[in-house]
Design an enzyme around this catalytic site. Structure first.
Site, PDB file in Angstrom:
ATOM      1  N   ILE A 152       0.834  -1.203   0.000  1.00 41.12           N
ATOM      2  CA  ILE A 152       0.000   0.000   0.000  1.00 41.12           C
ATOM      3  C   ILE A 152       0.867   1.252   0.000  1.00 41.12           C
ATOM      4  O   ILE A 152       0.646   2.185  -0.775  1.00 41.12           O
ATOM      5  CB  ILE A 152      -0.960  -0.009   1.197  1.00 41.12           C
ATOM      6  CG1 ILE A 152      -1.989  -1.134   1.034  1.00 41.12           C
ATOM      7  CG2 ILE A 152      -1.668   1.335   1.337  1.00 41.12           C
ATOM      8  CD1 ILE A 152      -2.861  -1.354   2.242  1.00 41.12           C
ATOM      9  N   ASP A 171      10.578   2.901   6.827  1.00 39.47           N
ATOM     10  CA  ASP A 171      10.242   1.495   7.021  1.00 39.47           C
ATOM     11  C   ASP A 171      11.396   0.847   7.765  1.00 39.47           C
ATOM     12  O   ASP A 171      12.566   1.182   7.527  1.00 39.47           O
ATOM     13  CB  ASP A 171      10.008   0.790   5.675  1.00 39.47           C
ATOM     14  CG  ASP A 171       9.234  -0.508   5.825  1.00 39.47           C
ATOM     15  OD1 ASP A 171       8.113  -0.583   5.310  1.00 39.47           O
ATOM     16  OD2 ASP A 171       9.758  -1.444   6.467  1.00 39.47           O
ATOM     17  N   ASP A 254      -9.596   5.014  10.029  1.00 42.30           N
ATOM     18  CA  ASP A 254     -10.437   3.950   9.476  1.00 42.30           C
ATOM     19  C   ASP A 254     -10.468   2.715  10.374  1.00 42.30           C
ATOM     20  O   ASP A 254     -11.269   1.817  10.157  1.00 42.30           O
ATOM     21  CB  ASP A 254      -9.924   3.559   8.080  1.00 42.30           C
ATOM     22  CG  ASP A 254     -10.824   2.577   7.359  1.00 42.30           C
ATOM     23  OD1 ASP A 254     -12.045   2.821   7.306  1.00 42.30           O
ATOM     24  OD2 ASP A 254     -10.316   1.561   6.853  1.00 42.30           O
ATOM     25  N   GLU A 259     -13.643  -2.758  17.621  1.00 39.36           N
ATOM     26  CA  GLU A 259     -14.601  -2.480  16.563  1.00 39.36           C
ATOM     27  C   GLU A 259     -15.807  -3.406  16.692  1.00 39.36           C
ATOM     28  O   GLU A 259     -15.653  -4.575  17.089  1.00 39.36           O
ATOM     29  CB  GLU A 259     -13.958  -2.677  15.187  1.00 39.36           C
ATOM     30  CG  GLU A 259     -12.792  -1.743  14.924  1.00 39.36           C
ATOM     31  CD  GLU A 259     -12.138  -1.969  13.569  1.00 39.36           C
ATOM     32  OE1 GLU A 259     -11.204  -1.204  13.239  1.00 39.36           O
ATOM     33  OE2 GLU A 259     -12.549  -2.906  12.847  1.00 39.36           O
ATOM     34  N   HIS A 282     -13.706   1.017   9.051  1.00 34.22           N
ATOM     35  CA  HIS A 282     -12.796  -0.016   8.538  1.00 34.22           C
ATOM     36  C   HIS A 282     -13.173  -0.420   7.104  1.00 34.22           C
ATOM     37  O   HIS A 282     -13.348  -1.591   6.786  1.00 34.22           O
ATOM     38  CB  HIS A 282     -12.805  -1.250   9.441  1.00 34.22           C
ATOM     39  CG  HIS A 282     -11.535  -2.047   9.365  1.00 34.22           C
ATOM     40  ND1 HIS A 282     -11.011  -2.728  10.443  1.00 34.22           N
ATOM     41  CD2 HIS A 282     -10.677  -2.278   8.336  1.00 34.22           C
ATOM     42  CE1 HIS A 282      -9.912  -3.349  10.080  1.00 34.22           C
ATOM     43  NE2 HIS A 282      -9.685  -3.089   8.802  1.00 34.22           N
ATOM     44  N   GLY A 284     -11.321   0.692   4.326  1.00 37.33           N
ATOM     45  CA  GLY A 284     -10.221   0.999   3.412  1.00 37.33           C
ATOM     46  C   GLY A 284     -10.212   0.123   2.178  1.00 37.33           C
ATOM     47  O   GLY A 284      -9.986   0.595   1.061  1.00 37.33           O
ATOM     48  N   GLY A 285     -10.458  -1.162   2.365  1.00 43.20           N
ATOM     49  CA  GLY A 285     -10.484  -2.081   1.230  1.00 43.20           C
ATOM     50  C   GLY A 285     -11.884  -2.447   0.787  1.00 43.20           C
ATOM     51  O   GLY A 285     -12.052  -3.386  -0.008  1.00 43.20           O
TER      52      GLY A 285
END
Length: 407
Positions: A152, A171, A254, A259, A282, A284-285
């Protein structure tokens, strides 16, 4: 008949793919808790979940029929991967299928927050005409800091550059910078220069709480913050304080530490009702395109593992890419601890009962080994028992009804 259980609104293409392969599929809309899941897995070989269902060691130990798990999402931290492997359960996910959807949401939120569209929208819905440029900016020329430069993060980097953003990233692993992106040597260095900070790291336990008071303090005054990765990464109470103080100009979130398990359930967060904050459940995808791709991809992995033994892109067992055995051949899949002598032991067992090996593939990864053997005829039940009795054996699967009755 092989049985599958698909939870959390897995796309219908997942069910259709498995049913075409002769699998009996049960679907449920929501997630299940530990006890509910144990009860539901009685006799089930394939389990499909998304992010809410927790597959714990206790669940795995009480699901002896379970052969494979599909995470119809990117993350797999909701599954005890190591325990699944030692129980002979292969796990698959969808590492690429929803990448574009997450990237597009991030870009949309970056623009909305930078232009303060949330506040303009709220004011106009409230009947107030607030035409002003105060606090609104173009994204062109601003610096985007990407924390986590995986699938991503890298695609976001490319798209963001096309919009005129300067991209820096951090990273913990060595990653090749794409385009004109600049790798930063530390998270602090990134926070010092980024006008926009967005998290795209994985869900490993070591990342929990990685972004708290010290990191928000380090951010540039007036920067915006996005978290579309994992809820437990961020101290949201501190984020609330920073937004109210005005040092963080806006945020998009998100994912949350806790949750709801199903759509329509009550939700609460300390981030509700804050200015210039976008909260999404949630998603995002969660585009139709991504969910279709994920449904097809993961269900195909489950099907191919059960029917052919293929483990390509598995996240917890050695990956082997396999075709179907030739017509008239039979296949034995042997998952084991990666110690010397296993292959010789398998072949000696087959030789002792007069079974000819036609082809054989071995893969190892860390403490695990996986050998798939095609043989020229059915295997006596006594030989299957002998393979199972080998000390390093974790699980033996004989495909295509290749076992003769004992004796």
């Amino acid at each position: 008949m092989v049985k599958a259980l698909l939870l959390e609104n897995v796309h219908s293409l997942g069910r259709e793919t498995l049913e075409k392969a002769g699998v009996e599929v049960t679907t449920l809309k929501g997630a299940l808790d530990e006890d509910e899941l144990i009860a539901a897995l009685d006799g089930v070989e394939m389990l499909g979940i998304r992010s809410k269902t927790q597959v714990t060691a206790r669940v795995l130990d009480n699901a002896p029929s379970l052969t494979t798990i599909g995470a119809f999402c990117i993350g797999t931290n909701q599954i005890d991967l190591a325990h699944a492997a030692t129980n002979g359960v292969a796990v698959f996910n969808a590492p690429f299928s929803n990448t574009r959807s997450v990237v597009e949401l991030a870009i949309a939120e970056i623009i909305a927050l930078t232009r303060r569209l949330t506040e303009k929208d709220k004011a106009l819905h409230g009947g107030v005409w607030d035409k002003s440029a105060d606090g609104a900016h173009e994204v062109r020329g601003r610096t985007l800091g990407i924390v986590g430069y995986g699938n991503i993060g890298t695609q976001l980097s490319v798209v963001a550059e096309a919009l005129g953003l300067r991209v820096v990233f951090y990273d913990t692993a060595e990653k090749l910078a794409l385009g004109n992106a600049t790798r930063m040597s530390s998270l602090d260095d990134l926070l010092d220069v980024a006008d926009i900070v967005t998290l795209h790291v994985d869900g490993r336990a070591g990342n929990a709480g990685m972004f708290g008071a010290a990191q928000f303090e380090r951010m540039k005054p007036g920067a915006i913050f996005l978290n579309l990765s994992r809820g437990f990464l961020v101290d949201y109470a501190t984020l609330r304080e920073r937004i109210l103080a005005g040092t963080v100009a806006g945020a998009a979130v998100d994912v949350f530490p806790v949750e709801p398990k199903s759509a329509g359930e009550a939700f609460d967060s300390e981030l509700r009702d804050l200015p210039n904050v976008i909260l999404t459940p949630h998603v995002g995808g969660s585009t139709e395109e991504a969910q279709q791709d994920i449904g097809l991809f993961v269900s195909a992995k489950l099907r191919d593992y059960v029917t052919v033994g293929a483990t390509g892109l598995s996240v917890n067992v050695p990956p082997l890419i396999l075709d179907r055995p030739r017509e008239g051949a039979y296949r034995i899949a042997h998952l084991h601890r990666n110690v010397p002598g296993v292959l010789a032991g398998v072949n000696q067992t087959l030789s002792a009962v007069g079974v000819n090996v036609e082809s054989q593939v071995l893969g190892t990864s860390g403490e695990l080994g996986y050998v798939v053997t095609d043989i020229g005829g059915p295997l006596p039940g006594s030989a299957v028992q002998a393979l199972e009795d080998m000390d390093p054996t974790i699980r033996v699967r004989v495909l295509d009804q290749a076992v003769l009755p004992a004796g």
